[in-house]
Every structure is written in structure tokens, then in C-alpha cells.
Design an enzyme around this catalytic site. Structure first.
Site: not given
Length: 291
Positions: A18, A80, A157, A180
Site C-alpha cells: 500500500d 505521491k 485502492e 478511501d
């Protein structure tokens, strides 16, 4: 966007990663189920932070996070959000592309997995935000390759969350809404379950909202209600004190998970500054973000 995941019990053991904006983790599927692998510090979460020491050594995880505000020119986080971007980040004498920074985190997770499993690891499945486009997905795969991993599959995800929750064990045909909300990115997806297949019917997201924004709300409120009266200006503080303020704000946020109130307390020029925030008030502050 459509993504179909067929649950297959015959799949061999692989590590699952993850790769998150704030913290990342690695797991392995064993006979007893999925097991989260601890890092070298014995912690499940590894901060997605990369830095360079004064000696020119590459730092990753908690060690790098400690220097995030004290050495801002040699440390970086939330990269990210820039996956697929060609811009480079200069840290000390090094220059990194976003996928190279992600590769540093992935390599660290890979080493943790190898130490735990006592064998070489080359295959991985990595979760990515559902809204990631093709360029961002290719950059994630490239990061895995740089880290020495063959990325066999990129799983959205929300799909990973649905699988972890056990939706593949549901027999009836159903439609699910999955949120999420991570540390720095947010996904919402509609998933449809049909004959053992999870398919994404629709998704949306924002790669600039997450838990860090909620922490910032607490810090901003403290500075406005208490700090300003004491002459405390965030941009005028030392990097060490700014780091301390953010840590206290994060601790207050976590305390409000289990308590109805929490105290934001620091010492400024040898004088205690204190502010009590209730969960009700915090929820009121969060309303614009929640909407």
C-alpha cells in the site's frame, strides 16, 4: 473506468504494498490470512518520506520524517501526488523524479519483507488511487522496477479496501459505495459485485485532500485563537518548533478519535499556551472539508 478483479485462491504468495501519500506498508498472504510485515523499527507503518543526511546518505521512513521540518531542503514527503510528473526534486546533492522517490520507499518495504520472510522477494501487487491515469500508473510500475520488483498488478485502492473487508465472500449481487480517505489523497468509488467479480462502475477523487488537511485545521485554529494573542507566528518560528506544533496538532486529532475533548498545549518563550478543543467543535471545523 472499469476494473474487474476475480478472486482466485490459487494465486501464490506475493507481497502486497500500500504505497500511500503519508504512510506505506507491506503485507504477505499466508495460511492464516494477510499478515502486515513490520519494518526495521517494529512498526507496521513506514512514513512515505525520503531525505538525505548531512553525510549524503539516503534516509527513508521515520528517520527521514524526523528531519522533515528541521531540514526542509534535504527532505520531502507527499510526493505521491506528483507521480507521472517530470519535475525533479533536489535533495542535497541528489535529484529525484517522483517515481524515484517512491522507489526508495518501495525498496525499504521490499527489504523489510525479505528480512521477515527470510527469502528474496521480486513479485508485488501495489495499490493505487482509482483516479490515477495511465501515466501515473506507469510511473508507479516504474518505481517498482527501480526498487527491484516486478509489479504484477496495480489494484485500485477502493477495490483493495473492498477485498480486505471481505466483499468477495458475499454471495448476492450487490452494489457498494467505498470511501478511501487517506493521509493525503481521497477516493470514492461505486463497486458492483457479480459472480465473484468486483467491478468499478464509477470513481472520483482528489489527490490534494486527506488526513493532513484535518491536522492543519487544528493547528491553524490554535494559532488563531491562542498563538496570535501570545505573539506566536508560525512562519517566524524555528523549524524545530514548527515541527513540534504539527506533532501536537496531530496528537490532538488522534485523541479526539476516542475522547470528547483534547488539549493543545505547548510552551512558548517559557510560558504555557493551552487550548481545549472538543470533538463537536472539531467536527464543525471539518464541515467544509467533509462537504
Amino acid at each position: 473506468m472499469k476494473e474487474a478483479i476475480k478472486y482466485n485462491e490459487s494465486i501464490g504468495m506475493k507481497i502486497g504494498i500500500d504505497l500511500c501519500t503519508t504512510n506505506s506498508l507491506v503485507s504477505v498472504y499466508q495460511d492464516t490470512g494477510s499478515v502486515i510485515i513490520p519494518n526495521a523499527l517494529g512498526q507496521e507503518l513506514t512514513p512515505s518520506v525520503v531525505g538525505v543526511s548531512d553525510k549524503g546518505e539516503i534516509l527513508v521512513g521515520a528517520t527521514a520524517k524526523e528531519r522533515l521540518l528541521t531540514h526542509p531542503k534535504k527532505t520531502i514527503a507527499v510526493f505521491k501526488r506528483f507521480m507521472g510528473n517530470k519535475n525533479e526534486t533536489k535533495l542535497g546533492k541528489f535529484r529525484f523524479k517522483p517515481e524515484e522517490l517512491s522507489a526508495v520507499v518501495l525498496k525499504s518495504l521490499k527489504e523489510d519483507a525479505e528480512n521477515y520472510l527470510h527469502e528474496s522477494v521480486t513479485e508485488a501487487v501495489i495499490s493505487v488511487p482509482a483516479y490515477f491515469n495511465d501515466v501515473q500508473r506507469k510511473a508507479t510500475k516504474a518505481a517498482g522496477e527501480i526498487a527491484g520488483l516486478n509489479v504484477e498488478l496495480l489494484v485500485n485502492e477502493p477495490t483493495a479496501a473492498a477485498l480486505a473487508y471481505g466483499l468477495m465472500n458475499k454471495q448476492a449481487e450487490k452494489t457498494f459505495l467505498v470511501f478511501d480517505l487517506g493521509g493525503g489523497t481521497f477516493d470514492v468509488s461505486i463497486l458492483e459485485m457479480f459472480e465473484g467479480v468486483l467491478e468499478i462502475r464509477a470513481c472520483a477523487g482528489d489527490n490534494h485532500i486527506g488526513g493532513e488537511n484535518f491536522t492543519q485545521l487544528i493547528l491553524d485554529a490554535f494559532l488563531e485563537k491562542v498563538g496570535s494573542k501570545a505573539g506566536l507566528k508560525f512562519d517566524k518560528c524555528s523549524s524545530l518548533f514548527r515541527a513540534k506544533l504539527y506533532k501536537v496538532a496531530e496528537a490532538v486529532k488522534k485523541q479526539l478519535t476516542h475522547n470528547q475533548s483534547a488539549e493543545f498545549k505547548v510552551y512558548w518563550k517559557d510560558k504555557p499556551l493551552s487550548w481545549i478543543v472538543t470533538r463537536e467543535k472539531f467536527e464543525e471545523m471539518c464541515e467544509p472539508l467533509l462537504k
